[in-house]
Design an enzyme around this catalytic site. Structure first.
Site, short mmCIF file in Angstrom:
data_model
loop_
_atom_site.label_atom_id
_atom_site.label_comp_id
_atom_site.label_asym_id
_atom_site.label_seq_id
_atom_site.Cartn_x
_atom_site.Cartn_y
_atom_site.Cartn_z
N GLU A 102 0.83 -1.21 0.00
CA GLU A 102 0.00 0.00 0.00
C GLU A 102 0.87 1.26 0.00
O GLU A 102 0.60 2.22 0.72
CB GLU A 102 -0.95 -0.01 1.20
CG GLU A 102 -1.98 -1.13 1.16
CD GLU A 102 -3.01 -1.02 2.26
OE1 GLU A 102 -4.20 -1.26 1.99
OE2 GLU A 102 -2.63 -0.70 3.41
N GLU A 127 -6.83 -7.30 -0.84
CA GLU A 127 -7.39 -7.28 0.52
C GLU A 127 -8.89 -7.04 0.40
O GLU A 127 -9.34 -5.93 0.10
CB GLU A 127 -6.72 -6.20 1.37
CG GLU A 127 -5.27 -6.50 1.70
CD GLU A 127 -4.66 -5.52 2.71
OE1 GLU A 127 -5.42 -4.70 3.28
OE2 GLU A 127 -3.43 -5.58 2.92
#
Length: 613
Positions: free
Chosen positions: A184, A259
């Site tokens: 991320e 995710e």
């Protein structure tokens, strides 16, 4: 005819997905097609769930894998945690619960592929986002940057991880399908040169298979590196998933939700997050129907034991240290049992299977027990337990003392004869104030408390401040502001206090020989020692509703922290760490040293918040 062909191809995809990596042959290929992954040159849909090896007892890894297969998963995702594997600079540890290679190999034995996420930064509600504390002692070092010291330490780490895991990639006969570069990163920065440095280090470490990046939708452009497969987090609208990926991948797939969140994590003093399965079953159904691959975060959360919980902190929110339970309201609960969410997700996955394939039976729930009352017959006040201190004119941080986690006592002299404000310029994170060993108040970073009023009698007195590290920040712009203890000046009545002695209490191990039968007379934090007998070891939950704040060890295992403010009121004690016969238990209690009886429950309490001041 066209519909028949499509149905046949879907059946092939899902049959391959559910069969997993298999055991008959080690020769496989894994590549990118225009719209799907290709396993051995056939379309393949990843149905993965995240499990973190340190959050599950090693003895239970295989059982969790079997549960994954029973829900219909074909793959397991996991981070790799730098601060576990290099707790001190240059000292690597891949033993016991840190044996990540064994975790991957067990997955293969159980017919599961693995998605590996070994980047130095993991977030994961984990202490310092996975970074080892000692990085902060390297002057000028900046994590997630091109800074030379950081890249040097990063390379040493990733090379060691490569030695353990690169041979287990699918292109080397193993079961690791693909490897994530950074984590991320788009939520933190947008330096493509830095990302390219990451990619190069991964290749040099032996990770020469399929590499990918993942980011939330709003940050995916910033966090993606051209040439790597882009993946998206937190978005399950098929149209938006495909649009985001195609925009970065020359109009092509495959499409991977790295995710997919079926719930959320908890932090101290706020309600337990719980989301009904029905809010997700339709979304899961749609995603699978569209041929999109997913990784559920989390499939099984487990427990954040020891001092490994992280914390969130941004300008818009207060300091939020996370609880020890990482139950996450996941399909598999903290103890590894199937929940209603598990069963409903299983039903959704089963809908898409070929008619001639059936899922394995769901293993029965593990037995649990309620322990009889445990009474503690030995204890020692923490001021009597601590050893020699280190003298310095100003307060030293945990990092100055080369102490990773735990607690520290700060001691100095204070002139009395007045009532005034004691102020700490930077308390990290929870402090208990004593004058001559008598408790006078607490300070809590969560509540913005860095001061208290003291009424000190005439004369010279001893000021003691007991400080707890409640977890370093794991997300956001404050990763570089993560030192612990007292990080600035301490003033009384506006005057800076000097001449400090620091006593480190890392409590990575407790010296049982120091704990005597003498009761502590003052309300200082106290270490208590006891034992209990077990006939048939089963899971249990230690009930801390009548206790205050602290941490508990059983048979040498640090099970994590408890705090009466909740929402977590119990600590999960796995059967795997119990023994037939006598078991040792140690508790560090900060706020209620008079508590002396502990009981166990058959079920956890994770949803009780108290207004405890």
């Amino acid at each position: 005819m066209k519909k028949t062909i499509i149905n046949f191809l879907n059946a092939v995809v899902f049959l391959a997905a559910l069969l997993g990596c298999g055991k008959s042959s080690d020769q496989h290929s894994f590549t990118l097609g225009d719209s799907t992954f290709m396993l051995d040159n056939k379309p393949y849909q990843i149905i993965s769930g995240e499990i973190h090896y340190p959050r599950v007892p090693r003895e239970a890894w295989r059982a969790r894998m079997k549960m994954a297969k029973a829900m219909g998963l074909n793959t397991i995702g996991t981070y790799v945690f730098w601060n576990l594997h290099e707790p001190e600079k240059g000292k690597f540890d891949f033993s016991g619960n840190n044996d990540i290679a064994a975790f991957v190999k067990i997955a293969k034995e159980e017919g599961l592929w693995v998605i590996l996420r070994p980047s130095p930064y993991v977030c994961a509600e984990w202490e310092f986002g996975g970074y080892p504390y000692w990085l902060q002692n390297e002057k000028g070092l900046e994590v997630r940057s091109r800074e030379k010291q950081y890249l040097s330490e990063y390379k040493k780490y990733i090379d060691e991880i490569g030695k353990q895991l690169a041979p287990l990639q699918i292109n080397h006969g193993g079961n690791i399908l693909m490897v994530q570069v950074e984590n991320e990163y788009g939520s933190y920065g947008a330096d493509k040169v830095y990302l390219e440095m990451n990619r190069k280090m991964f290749l040099e470490a032996g990770f020469d298979g399929l590499l990918y990046t993942c980011d939330p939708e709003k940050d995916i452009v910033k966090g993606h590196l051209k040439g790597l497969m882009p993946a998206i987090n937190g978005q399950d609208n098929p149209l938006k998933v495909k649009q985001a990926v195609r925009s970065l991948n020359q109009g092509k797939g495959p499409f991977f939700i790295a995710e997919w969140y079926p719930a959320w994590f908890d932090w101290w003093g706020t309600p337990h997050h719980k989301v009904p399965a029905d809010q997700y079953t339709g979304k899961l159904d749609t995603v699978l129907k569209e041929g999109i691959s997913i990784n559920m975060y989390m499939f099984h959360g487990g427990s954040t034991r020891g001092f490994m919980n992280g914390a969130n902190f941004r300008d818009s929110i207060p300091f939020e240290p996370q609880i020890s339970s990482y139950d996450y309201d996941a399909p598999l609960d903290e103890a590894g049992n199937a929940t209603e969410k598990f069963m409903k997700f299983r039903e959704v996955i089963a809908k898409h299977l070929p008619k001639d394939y059936s899922l394995p039976q769901v293993p029965e729930a593990k037995p649990s027990m309620a322990l009889t009352s445990i009474k503690f017959d030995k204890e020692i006040g923490i001021f009597d337990y601590m050893g020699a201190g280190k003298v310095n004119e100003d307060p030293l941080t945990f990092e100055d003392m080369n102490q990773a986690y735990g607690y520290m006592v700060y001691k100095t002299k204070i002139a009395g004869g007045k009532k005034a404000e004691l102020k700490i310029d930077g308390l990290r994170d929870y402090g208990i104030v004593f004058i001559d060993g008598e408790r006078k108040g607490t300070m809590d970073r969560r509540l913005g408390q860095e001061q208290t009023i003291l009424d000190v009698p005439q004369g010279s007195h001893t000021l003691e401040i007991f400080v707890e590290n409640m977890g370093r920040i794991n997300f956001g712009p404050n990763l570089l502001k993560n030192k612990k203890g007292i990080i600035g000046d301490v003033t009384f009545g506006g005057k800076i206090l000097k001449g400090w002695t620091m006593y480190g209490l890392p409590l990575d191990k407790v010296d049982v020989s120091k704990i005597s039968a003498v009761k502590s007379q003052k309300k200082t934090p106290v270490l208590k020692l006891g034992s209990f007998d077990v006939v048939n070891p089963s899971d249990t939950y230690l009930d801390f509703r009548r206790w205050g704040k602290g941490v508990v060890w059983v048979n040498g295992h640090n099970l994590g922290k408890y705090w009466s403010i909740g929402p977590q009121q119990t600590i999960y004690l796995p059967a795997e760490w119990l023994k037939k016969g006598k078991n040792e238990i140690i508790i560090l209690e900060l706020n209620k040293p008079e508590a002396n009886v502990l009981t166990g429950l058959e079920q956890p309490i994770l949803d009780q918040v108290n207004n405890d001041k």
